[in-house]
Design an enzyme around this catalytic site. Structure first.
Site, short mmCIF file in Angstrom:
data_model
loop_
_atom_site.label_atom_id
_atom_site.label_comp_id
_atom_site.label_asym_id
_atom_site.label_seq_id
_atom_site.Cartn_x
_atom_site.Cartn_y
_atom_site.Cartn_z
N VAL A 134 -3.65 0.24 -0.44
CA VAL A 134 -4.28 0.51 -1.73
C VAL A 134 -5.70 1.04 -1.52
CG1 VAL A 134 -4.97 -0.45 -3.96
CG2 VAL A 134 -2.85 -1.22 -2.87
N ASP A 135 -6.44 0.45 -0.61
CA ASP A 135 -7.76 0.97 -0.27
C ASP A 135 -7.68 2.41 0.21
OD1 ASP A 135 -9.62 -1.00 -0.88
OD2 ASP A 135 -9.49 -1.97 1.06
#
Length: 393
Positions: free
Chosen positions: A179-180
């Site tokens: 997600v980062d």
């Protein structure tokens, strides 16, 4: 080639950890000047996220591999902007900057006079990218957030992992902070689009990119499956929700990934497997039928593949055009002939830490290795060069 595409673009980078630095590393790789503002004593948190660390020969300096992964090509300037003098120096840098990137809590930089409204009065052309967990508004806007949280909250972990009732059942996160990383990629795209829009309007703008939005978008076909069917997907191990057989199978001496994407590929697989009748069986003749009868199909395919060594199958699959893939460890990845051909490992020379081996940005395919980015910086390495003063602020 793209390595000079952003030459002349100045970025003030107030971000830390991964999502923001991944974005600004992309900008640096594309030729932008990226000035990474770090606290004079602490620096980016990931400087301490080792081992492993790369050490200088005399042992006097070190850099974590994590920090190295996302800070290539940047200038590190040591400024404590919690002080009035430090905030002044940041504003001076912003006065002629094109982009500012920050990943503090929503509104967290306002008390230092480093919020968008304040800086836009100094520089109306500024593109101000804020990366947060939950966005700039809403009931959770003030809450901090981390990748792991959003893998769960956004749904990804609900269908990742072994199914209930099987060994090892339960939610599972991905092996990297996906997600980062994807937030960094969405942020990069947003910044590049904002630069293009500024070319047309002459005006900068604030950009609001958050991990929650990205986590929800990352559901992709799984999200679409739910919105169409109203049925939330469940954990299915290594199986694909929309294609079959499309998963990991054990051979007599190891594993492979079988990736059948259409009926023609399945027919060819059946011939290789010695069971051409499967392709004519009403249970398996179409992809939708195979999905409906996945359990019986999986058992039959597994029995056949387990009877012979992996090389037997992979050679036959290649001859017949059946898609498959290996499961490599990273030592195998970086030694693979195609990876070597693509020059995915680059070497950067640091004046203190020496030679660094880094992964080339996929955006820069075909770019000569000697034209790729500078080594990640030591804390405050470029303070004097950028500020013209030997003192940290």
């Amino acid at each position: 080639m793209l390595h000079n595409a952003l030459r002349g673009i100045k970025v003030v980078d107030l971000s830390r950890i991964l999502a923001g630095p991944w974005c600004t590393q992309n900008l640096a790789d594309l030729g932008a000047q990226v000035i990474k503002i770090e606290h004079p004593t602490r620096g980016d948190d990931t400087r301490g996220w080792g081992p492993p660390d790369l050490q200088s020969e005399d042992g006097g300096a070190a850099m974590s591999a994590y920090f190295m992964a996302c800070n290539r090509g940047k200038q590190s300037v040591a400024i404590d902007f919690a002080s009035e003098a430090g905030a002044d120096r940041v504003r001076e840098l912003v006065a002629d900057a094109d982009i500012l990137v920050e990943n503090y809590k929503a509104g967290g930089l306002r008390k230092y006079g480093l919020d968008y409204d304040t800086l836009a009065r100094i520089n109306p052309r500024l593109i101000y990218l804020s990366i947060t967990g939950y966005g700039q508004s809403g009931p959770l806007a003030q809450k901090p957030g981390y990748d792991y949280v959003f893998q769960g909250m956004g749904g990804l972990m609900s269908y990742t992992g072994q199914p209930d009732g099987t060994p090892g059942a339960g939610p599972l996160r991905t092996g990297v902070a996906v997600v980062d990383l994807m937030t960094g990629m969405y942020a990069t795209s947003a910044v590049l689009a904002a630069l293009r829009q500024r070319d047309q309007t002459g005006q900068g703008m604030p950009l609001d990119i958050c991990l929650l939005d990205v986590a929800v978008a990352l559901n992709a076909n799984q999200g679409a499956n739910y919105l169409v069917s109203g049925v939330a997907p469940k954990r299915s191990g290594n199986a694909h929700p929309n294609c079959a057989p499309y998963e990991v199978f054990a051979c007599a001496d190891g594993h492979l990934i079988l990736a059948i994407g259409n009926d023609g590929q399945f027919s060819r697989f059946c011939e290789v497997a010695g069971h051409p009748e499967w392709a004519l069986d009403a249970r398996y003749a179409t992809n939708s039928a195979r999905l409906a009868h996945m359990d019986s199909l999986r058992a039959s395919v597994a029995q056949v593949l387990a009877a012979a060594p992996r090389q037997h199958w992979t050679d036959a699959f290649d001859r017949r055009g059946v898609p498959w893939g290996p499961i490599h460890t990273l030592d195998e990845v970086f030694a693979h002939p195609q990876v070597l051909h693509r020059q995915l490992v680059q070497t950067a020379a640091h004046p203190v830490l020496g030679e660094m081996r880094l992964v080339r940005n996929p955006l820069l395919a075909g770019t000569p290795v000697d034209a790729l980015g500078a080594a990640p910086p030591l804390l405050g390495e470029h303070t004097d060069q950028v500020l013209g003063s030997p003192a940290t602020i």
